[in-house]
Design a protein around this motif. Structure first.
Motif, mmCIF file in Angstrom:
data_model
loop_
_atom_site.group_PDB
_atom_site.id
_atom_site.type_symbol
_atom_site.label_atom_id
_atom_site.label_comp_id
_atom_site.label_asym_id
_atom_site.label_seq_id
_atom_site.Cartn_x
_atom_site.Cartn_y
_atom_site.Cartn_z
ATOM 1 N N SER A 1 0.825 -1.208 0.000
ATOM 2 C CA SER A 1 0.000 0.000 0.000
ATOM 3 C C SER A 1 0.859 1.257 0.000
ATOM 4 O O SER A 1 0.599 2.205 -0.742
ATOM 5 N N PHE A 2 1.907 1.264 0.814
ATOM 6 C CA PHE A 2 2.779 2.436 0.883
ATOM 7 C C PHE A 2 3.501 2.654 -0.444
ATOM 8 O O PHE A 2 3.580 3.789 -0.947
ATOM 9 N N LEU A 3 4.026 1.583 -1.056
ATOM 10 C CA LEU A 3 4.778 1.725 -2.299
ATOM 11 C C LEU A 3 3.885 2.186 -3.443
ATOM 12 O O LEU A 3 4.269 3.059 -4.239
ATOM 13 N N GLU A 4 2.692 1.597 -3.552
ATOM 14 C CA GLU A 4 1.797 1.994 -4.642
ATOM 15 C C GLU A 4 1.330 3.421 -4.472
ATOM 16 O O GLU A 4 1.200 4.161 -5.453
ATOM 17 N N LEU B 1 6.510 17.823 1.472
ATOM 18 C CA LEU B 1 7.350 16.938 2.280
ATOM 19 C C LEU B 1 6.505 16.124 3.259
ATOM 20 O O LEU B 1 6.771 14.949 3.496
ATOM 21 N N LYS B 2 5.469 16.759 3.773
ATOM 22 C CA LYS B 2 4.578 16.029 4.687
ATOM 23 C C LYS B 2 3.907 14.861 3.956
ATOM 24 O O LYS B 2 3.722 13.782 4.528
ATOM 25 N N SER B 3 3.548 15.109 2.691
ATOM 26 C CA SER B 3 2.861 14.058 1.944
ATOM 27 C C SER B 3 3.763 12.865 1.662
ATOM 28 O O SER B 3 3.286 11.743 1.491
ATOM 29 N N LEU B 4 5.081 13.130 1.583
ATOM 30 C CA LEU B 4 6.010 12.028 1.323
ATOM 31 C C LEU B 4 6.021 11.004 2.447
ATOM 32 O O LEU B 4 6.217 9.814 2.217
ATOM 33 N N ILE B 5 5.819 11.446 3.682
ATOM 34 C CA ILE B 5 5.935 10.533 4.827
ATOM 35 C C ILE B 5 4.605 10.342 5.544
ATOM 36 O O ILE B 5 4.558 9.857 6.671
ATOM 37 N N ARG B 6 3.547 10.665 4.858
ATOM 38 C CA ARG B 6 2.250 10.619 5.536
ATOM 39 C C ARG B 6 1.822 9.203 5.895
ATOM 40 O O ARG B 6 1.043 9.008 6.828
ATOM 41 N N ASN B 7 2.284 8.216 5.142
ATOM 42 C CA ASN B 7 1.894 6.824 5.420
ATOM 43 C C ASN B 7 2.958 6.071 6.206
ATOM 44 O O ASN B 7 3.003 4.850 6.176
ATOM 45 N N THR B 8 3.844 6.797 6.880
ATOM 46 C CA THR B 8 4.894 6.166 7.669
ATOM 47 C C THR B 8 4.614 6.342 9.145
ATOM 48 O O THR B 8 3.623 6.953 9.550
ATOM 49 N N VAL B 9 5.527 5.818 9.949
ATOM 50 C CA VAL B 9 5.373 5.909 11.396
ATOM 51 C C VAL B 9 5.675 7.312 11.910
ATOM 52 O O VAL B 9 5.345 7.648 13.049
ATOM 53 N N TRP B 10 6.269 8.148 11.052
ATOM 54 C CA TRP B 10 6.772 9.430 11.527
ATOM 55 C C TRP B 10 5.648 10.469 11.594
ATOM 56 O O TRP B 10 5.038 10.813 10.585
ATOM 57 N N ASP B 11 5.388 10.954 12.780
ATOM 58 C CA ASP B 11 4.394 12.001 13.036
ATOM 59 C C ASP B 11 5.035 13.352 12.735
ATOM 60 O O ASP B 11 6.082 13.687 13.282
ATOM 61 N N THR B 12 4.398 14.124 11.844
ATOM 62 C CA THR B 12 4.982 15.406 11.446
ATOM 63 C C THR B 12 5.082 16.389 12.595
ATOM 64 O O THR B 12 5.815 17.365 12.524
ATOM 65 N N GLY B 13 4.369 16.103 13.674
ATOM 66 C CA GLY B 13 4.466 16.985 14.828
ATOM 67 C C GLY B 13 5.640 16.660 15.731
ATOM 68 O O GLY B 13 5.973 17.431 16.631
ATOM 69 N N LEU B 14 6.296 15.486 15.497
ATOM 70 C CA LEU B 14 7.403 15.067 16.348
ATOM 71 C C LEU B 14 8.767 15.319 15.730
ATOM 72 O O LEU B 14 9.775 15.366 16.440
ATOM 73 N N ILE B 15 8.832 15.459 14.398
ATOM 74 C CA ILE B 15 10.127 15.599 13.726
ATOM 75 C C ILE B 15 10.296 17.007 13.189
ATOM 76 O O ILE B 15 9.316 17.678 12.835
ATOM 77 N N ALA B 16 11.546 17.450 13.161
ATOM 78 C CA ALA B 16 11.857 18.809 12.715
ATOM 79 C C ALA B 16 12.967 18.753 11.671
ATOM 80 O O ALA B 16 13.958 18.051 11.860
ATOM 81 N N PRO B 17 12.808 19.485 10.524
ATOM 82 C CA PRO B 17 13.872 19.507 9.509
ATOM 83 C C PRO B 17 15.135 20.178 10.041
ATOM 84 O O PRO B 17 15.070 21.195 10.734
ATOM 85 N N ASP B 18 16.270 19.623 9.685
ATOM 86 C CA ASP B 18 17.557 20.200 10.074
ATOM 87 C C ASP B 18 18.263 20.836 8.886
ATOM 88 O O ASP B 18 18.839 21.921 8.994
ATOM 89 N N SER B 19 18.264 20.122 7.750
ATOM 90 C CA SER B 19 18.991 20.624 6.590
ATOM 91 C C SER B 19 18.416 20.017 5.328
ATOM 92 O O SER B 19 17.714 19.013 5.366
ATOM 93 N N MET B 20 18.759 20.641 4.177
ATOM 94 C CA MET B 20 18.323 20.155 2.871
ATOM 95 C C MET B 20 19.475 20.354 1.900
ATOM 96 O O MET B 20 20.126 21.400 1.905
#
Length: 816
Positions: free
Chosen positions: A25-28, A169-188
């Motif tokens: 499901s995540f890959l598709e 960027l949020k949409s990229l990890i929306r189906n993962t374990v990572w909660d967007t409220g818990l992680i913070a970007p450091d660099s790009m």
């Protein structure tokens, strides 16, 4: 033990099917077409991370961390799902690890928390690009001209959900374990991958999770296609110092020293023919066959082996390597089984009887059944001791084989892998440690207490048995008590009981992780081992109760033992012959005024029948006799005894040479076995007038020495050996020589062991060298001349061992 085992506190472990569905499901949803790919899921342990956690917190504190559900973010235990192509590339190489991804090379890999939530994504092969179909339009993400993230607009310390313009960027990890409220970007930053420039965004959790700091890196293409999610976890306060390396160093030294010792003892015993080659070859063939089967079985899990268009030479080389590995394993088995059987049989032969019965096909032997039953019972007790040690040692953990619970989706393969591991360590420990080392120590230090201590230390040094004590060499102490139990089983019972206990202990210990973890994906594997154990336990009990007694059967005693017994019988016979031979040689030579005598007999290893004697006939006559009985050993000694008795009884009645030899021939012929004979040289010396009456019966000619004339000559009278015929032919053949001696003259009698002595080049000493040695030393008295001749022969032969007795008898006439 279950309550102290960290993995048993995992709140929920999803089934393989659920995890595969989550990955698909995540890959598709992320733009990958998984239709033509085959999934393959394994549940694994991150042994390195678990090592650090146990070393830093201990099991009890770590258990609280696991109970709180933090494993969703920290991959101590995790699922891996491989998406595998069934069309392997033509340039794929044959490898020994192809079985890890059956069906071909993996293109995509996802990592999941135990409950199935996606943690990571990895593109394993550039061919994965062929399976990117594009994200569905309804996702609102993968559209031409999507809004790029401005690195300068990133708000330091703000969570991803608080970042402006980060919806993509949020949409990229929306189906993962990572909660967007818990992680913070450091660099790009931009990065080169698969021949193109890709974007990478590095993010981390805003706060530590139980001293853990996860870092997440998201990779996507220029047009917004997700290409990877990577995770790295650092443990704050962990210094990384691993004192367990000392245990590994000690273990390596133990293996090197043990191998050198075993090789030394093995080749010494092989040289002395103390190895049962037949039994060793049988065991080596079995082990080599199992090793080859194991390797082939691993490769058969990879159908690519039959699909890849390999060069013929590559395939042949690969097969040669397989055969070499099997042969190497068989060679090791030959060494350990041969040496173990040899040393154990010398120290305690009863300990290998049960195993020998099974090797010979006596599967219904009550003794073997009792050993199996005892071994399984012992395995259960030792498993309990190991569980107690595991519970008491807080900084220890049980790591499953190769860091993973479930090897493939093939149930049989998992069972075989556990069995193969148990068989390997069963053989190494039983044959190498106990049958070889402990038995060898018992030869020199028979104390049971010493052997118990030595065996337990040896077992602790051999392997960690899937237990890790991170940051500490404690693993060496961990196995001392179970090691004492294994050693007790060997000393109390036998080798088969020990092998059974080792196999089932290792098999059960290997699947204990699966038994203690709720929802373990290898629960059927875990229960199959106890099921097998119960079946064999019942079989062992039945055979022990109702089987056959096979204590005395053909083939149980090795050929080399029977050969040693034969050699010992021969040696005893030779020793008896030596004693008889020496007892019948004169201890003190009789003397008559005017005659000086010296004699000696140097016996060869294989005792011959050389005989000499000096008999005082009366106050003015001495009889000299020297002979060589046919044959060797006890038979020769027996005939020598007969000859001595005949001569002693006849010489004073019939001292003249021809009558004495004729009578002696008749008596010997009548009492000896046909084909037996004796060569004799006889002389009767009269001191009054210096005459010597001399005759010989098939013996080496005597030597007459005349120092005043510098003369050395052979006395070649005729005669045939005694015992060849009884008729008048003997008396007609024998002739007598009458010699008149002058003061200083002498006679030398000798056996063929002197002239037929050979050197390393197989060249004989011969008559010429003997006469030359005598001629150079004519003036020497008999004793000195005898030593001179002996030294000359010894110099000639060098280190060559004599094949026959060497006897010398020398007399010198000094005048009346």
């Amino acid at each position: 033990m279950k309550h102290s085992h960290p993995a048993s506190h995992i709140p929920h472990i999803a089934e393989n099917r659920e995890v595969i569905d989550s990955s698909r499901s995540f890959l598709e949803d992320s733009g990958f077409d998984t239709g033509p790919l085959e999934p393959f899921a394994v549940f694994k342990t991150n042994e390195t991370l678990l090592d650090e956690q146990i070393s830093h917190f201990g099991k009890r504190s770590l258990n609280d961390f696991i109970k709180n559900g933090f494993l969703r973010f920290i991959p101590t235990w995790y699922y891996e799902v491989f998406w595998i192509t069934d069309d392997p590339a033509e340039d794929t190489e044959l490898t020994m690890t192809g079985f890890r991804h059956p069906g071909g090379p993996p293109l995509l890999r996802t990592v999941h928390a135990p409950d199935g939530a996606v943690q990571q994504l990895e593109i394993s092969d550039k061919k994965a690009g062929e399976h990117i179909t594009g994200v569905p339009a309804e996702s609102g993400r993968h559209v031409p001209g999507f809004q790029e993230i401005d690195p300068d607009a990133i708000i330091p310390g703000a969570s991803l959900s608080e970042q402006p313009g980060a919806d993509f960027l949020k949409s990229l990890i929306r189906n993962t374990v990572w909660d967007t409220g818990l992680i913070a970007p450091d660099s790009m930053y931009l990065h080169e991958a698969h021949g193109e420039q890709v974007h990478r965004v590095r993010m981390s959790l805003k706060s530590e999770i139980f001293s853990h700091t996860p870092t997440i890196t998201v990779t996507y293409s220029q047009d917004g296609q997700l290409l990877g999610i990577d995770q790295n976890v650092s443990l704050s306060g962990f210094d990384g110092i691993n004192q367990a390396e000392y245990a590994d160093f000690i273990r390596v030294l133990f293996y090197i020293a043990g191998l050198l010792l075993l090789l030394s003892v093995f080749f010494r015993r092989l040289f002395h023919r103390l190895i049962d080659l037949k039994a060793s070859t049988t065991y080596a063939s079995m082990v080599a066959g199992l090793a080859l089967f194991h390797i082939v079985f691993l490769l058969l899990q990879d159908p690519a082996l039959f699909q890849i268009d390999q060069p013929l030479l590559s395939v042949i080389s690969f097969l040669v390597i397989l055969l070499f590995l099997a042969a190497l394993t068989g060679g090791m088995a030959f060494l350990l089984s041969g040496l173990g059987e040899s040393v154990s049989r010398e120290v305690w032969p009863e300990k290998i009887t049960s195993l020998s019965l099974l090797r010979l096909g006596y599967f219904k032997s009550r003794r073997a059944g009792l050993s199996v039953y005892t071994g399984i019972s012992a395995a259960m007790i030792i498993l309990g001791l190991a569980a107690v040690m595991y519970t008491l040692v807080d900084r220890s953990f049980l790591n499953p084989m190769n860091e993973q619970f479930f090897y493939t989706e093939s149930y049989l393969f998992s069972v075989w892998h556990v069995a193969a591991s148990g068989l390997f360590w069963m053989f190494i420990i039983s044959a190498g440690l106990y049958a070889c080392l402990v038995s060898w120590l018992a030869l020199n230090f028979p104390s049971r207490i010493f052997l118990l201590i030595a065996g337990s230390i040896g077992l602790a040094l051999m392997t960690s048995f899937y237990v890790s004590t991170p940051g500490s060499p404690m693993v060496l102490l961990f196995w001392l008590i179970p090691g004492l139990a294994f050693t007790y089983v060997f000393l109390k019972y036998d080798l088969l009981a020990l092998m059974t206990s080792v196999f089932f202990f290792i098999a059960l210990w290997a699947v204990t992780d699966g038994l203690m973890v709720s929802g373990s994906p290898d629960i059927w594997l875990a229960w199959s081992v106890p099921g097998l154990m119960i079946l064999i336990l019942a079989t062992g009990w039945y055979v022990a109760e109702y089987g056959n007694n096979n204590e005395q059967i053909a083939g149980l005693t090795p050929a080399y033992i029977e050969e040693i017994a034969r050699e010992q019988r021969v040696e005893r016979e030779l020793e008896i012959a030596r004693q008889v031979h020496q007892s019948f040689l004169p201890v003190h030579l009789p003397t008559v005024s005017g005659i000086e005598v010296a004699a000696h007999c140097k016996a060869a290893f294989d005792v011959g029948g050389d005989y000499y004697d000096v008999i005082k006939v009366d106050d003015h006559r001495l009889a000299f006799v020297i002979g060589d009985v046919s044959g060797k050993g006890i038979q020769a000694a027996f005939f020598m005894t007969m000859v001595k008795g005949i001569v002693q009884s006849l010489v004073k009645e019939i001292p003249e040479p021809i009558p004495l030899l004729t009578r002696m021939n008749r008596l010997f012929y009548d009492n000896a076995r046909r084909g037996s004979f004796i060569s004799v040289c006889y002389a009767l010396a009269d001191v009054r007038d210096g005459t010597v009456r001399y005759a010989r019966a098939g013996h080496n000619p005597g030597i007459l020495i005349r120092p005043d004339q510098k003369s050395v000559s052979l006395i070649r009278s005729r005669g045939i050996a005694i015992g060849l015929t009884r008729n008048s032919a003997f008396e007609q053949e024998v002739t007598e020589e009458k010699i008149t001696m002058k003061p200083g003259d002498g006679l030398i009698f000798y056996t063929d062991g002197v002239t037929e002595a050979v050197n390393a080049g197989k060249e004989m000493y011969g008559d010429d060298r003997l006469l030359a040695s005598i001629k150079k030393n004519l003036e020497q008295p008999p004793g000195a001349l005898l030593k001179t001749i002996d030294a000359s022969v010894t110099r000639f032969t060098g280190s060559q061992s004599p094949d026959d007795d060497m006897t010398l008898l020398i007399m010198r006439y000094n005048g009346s």
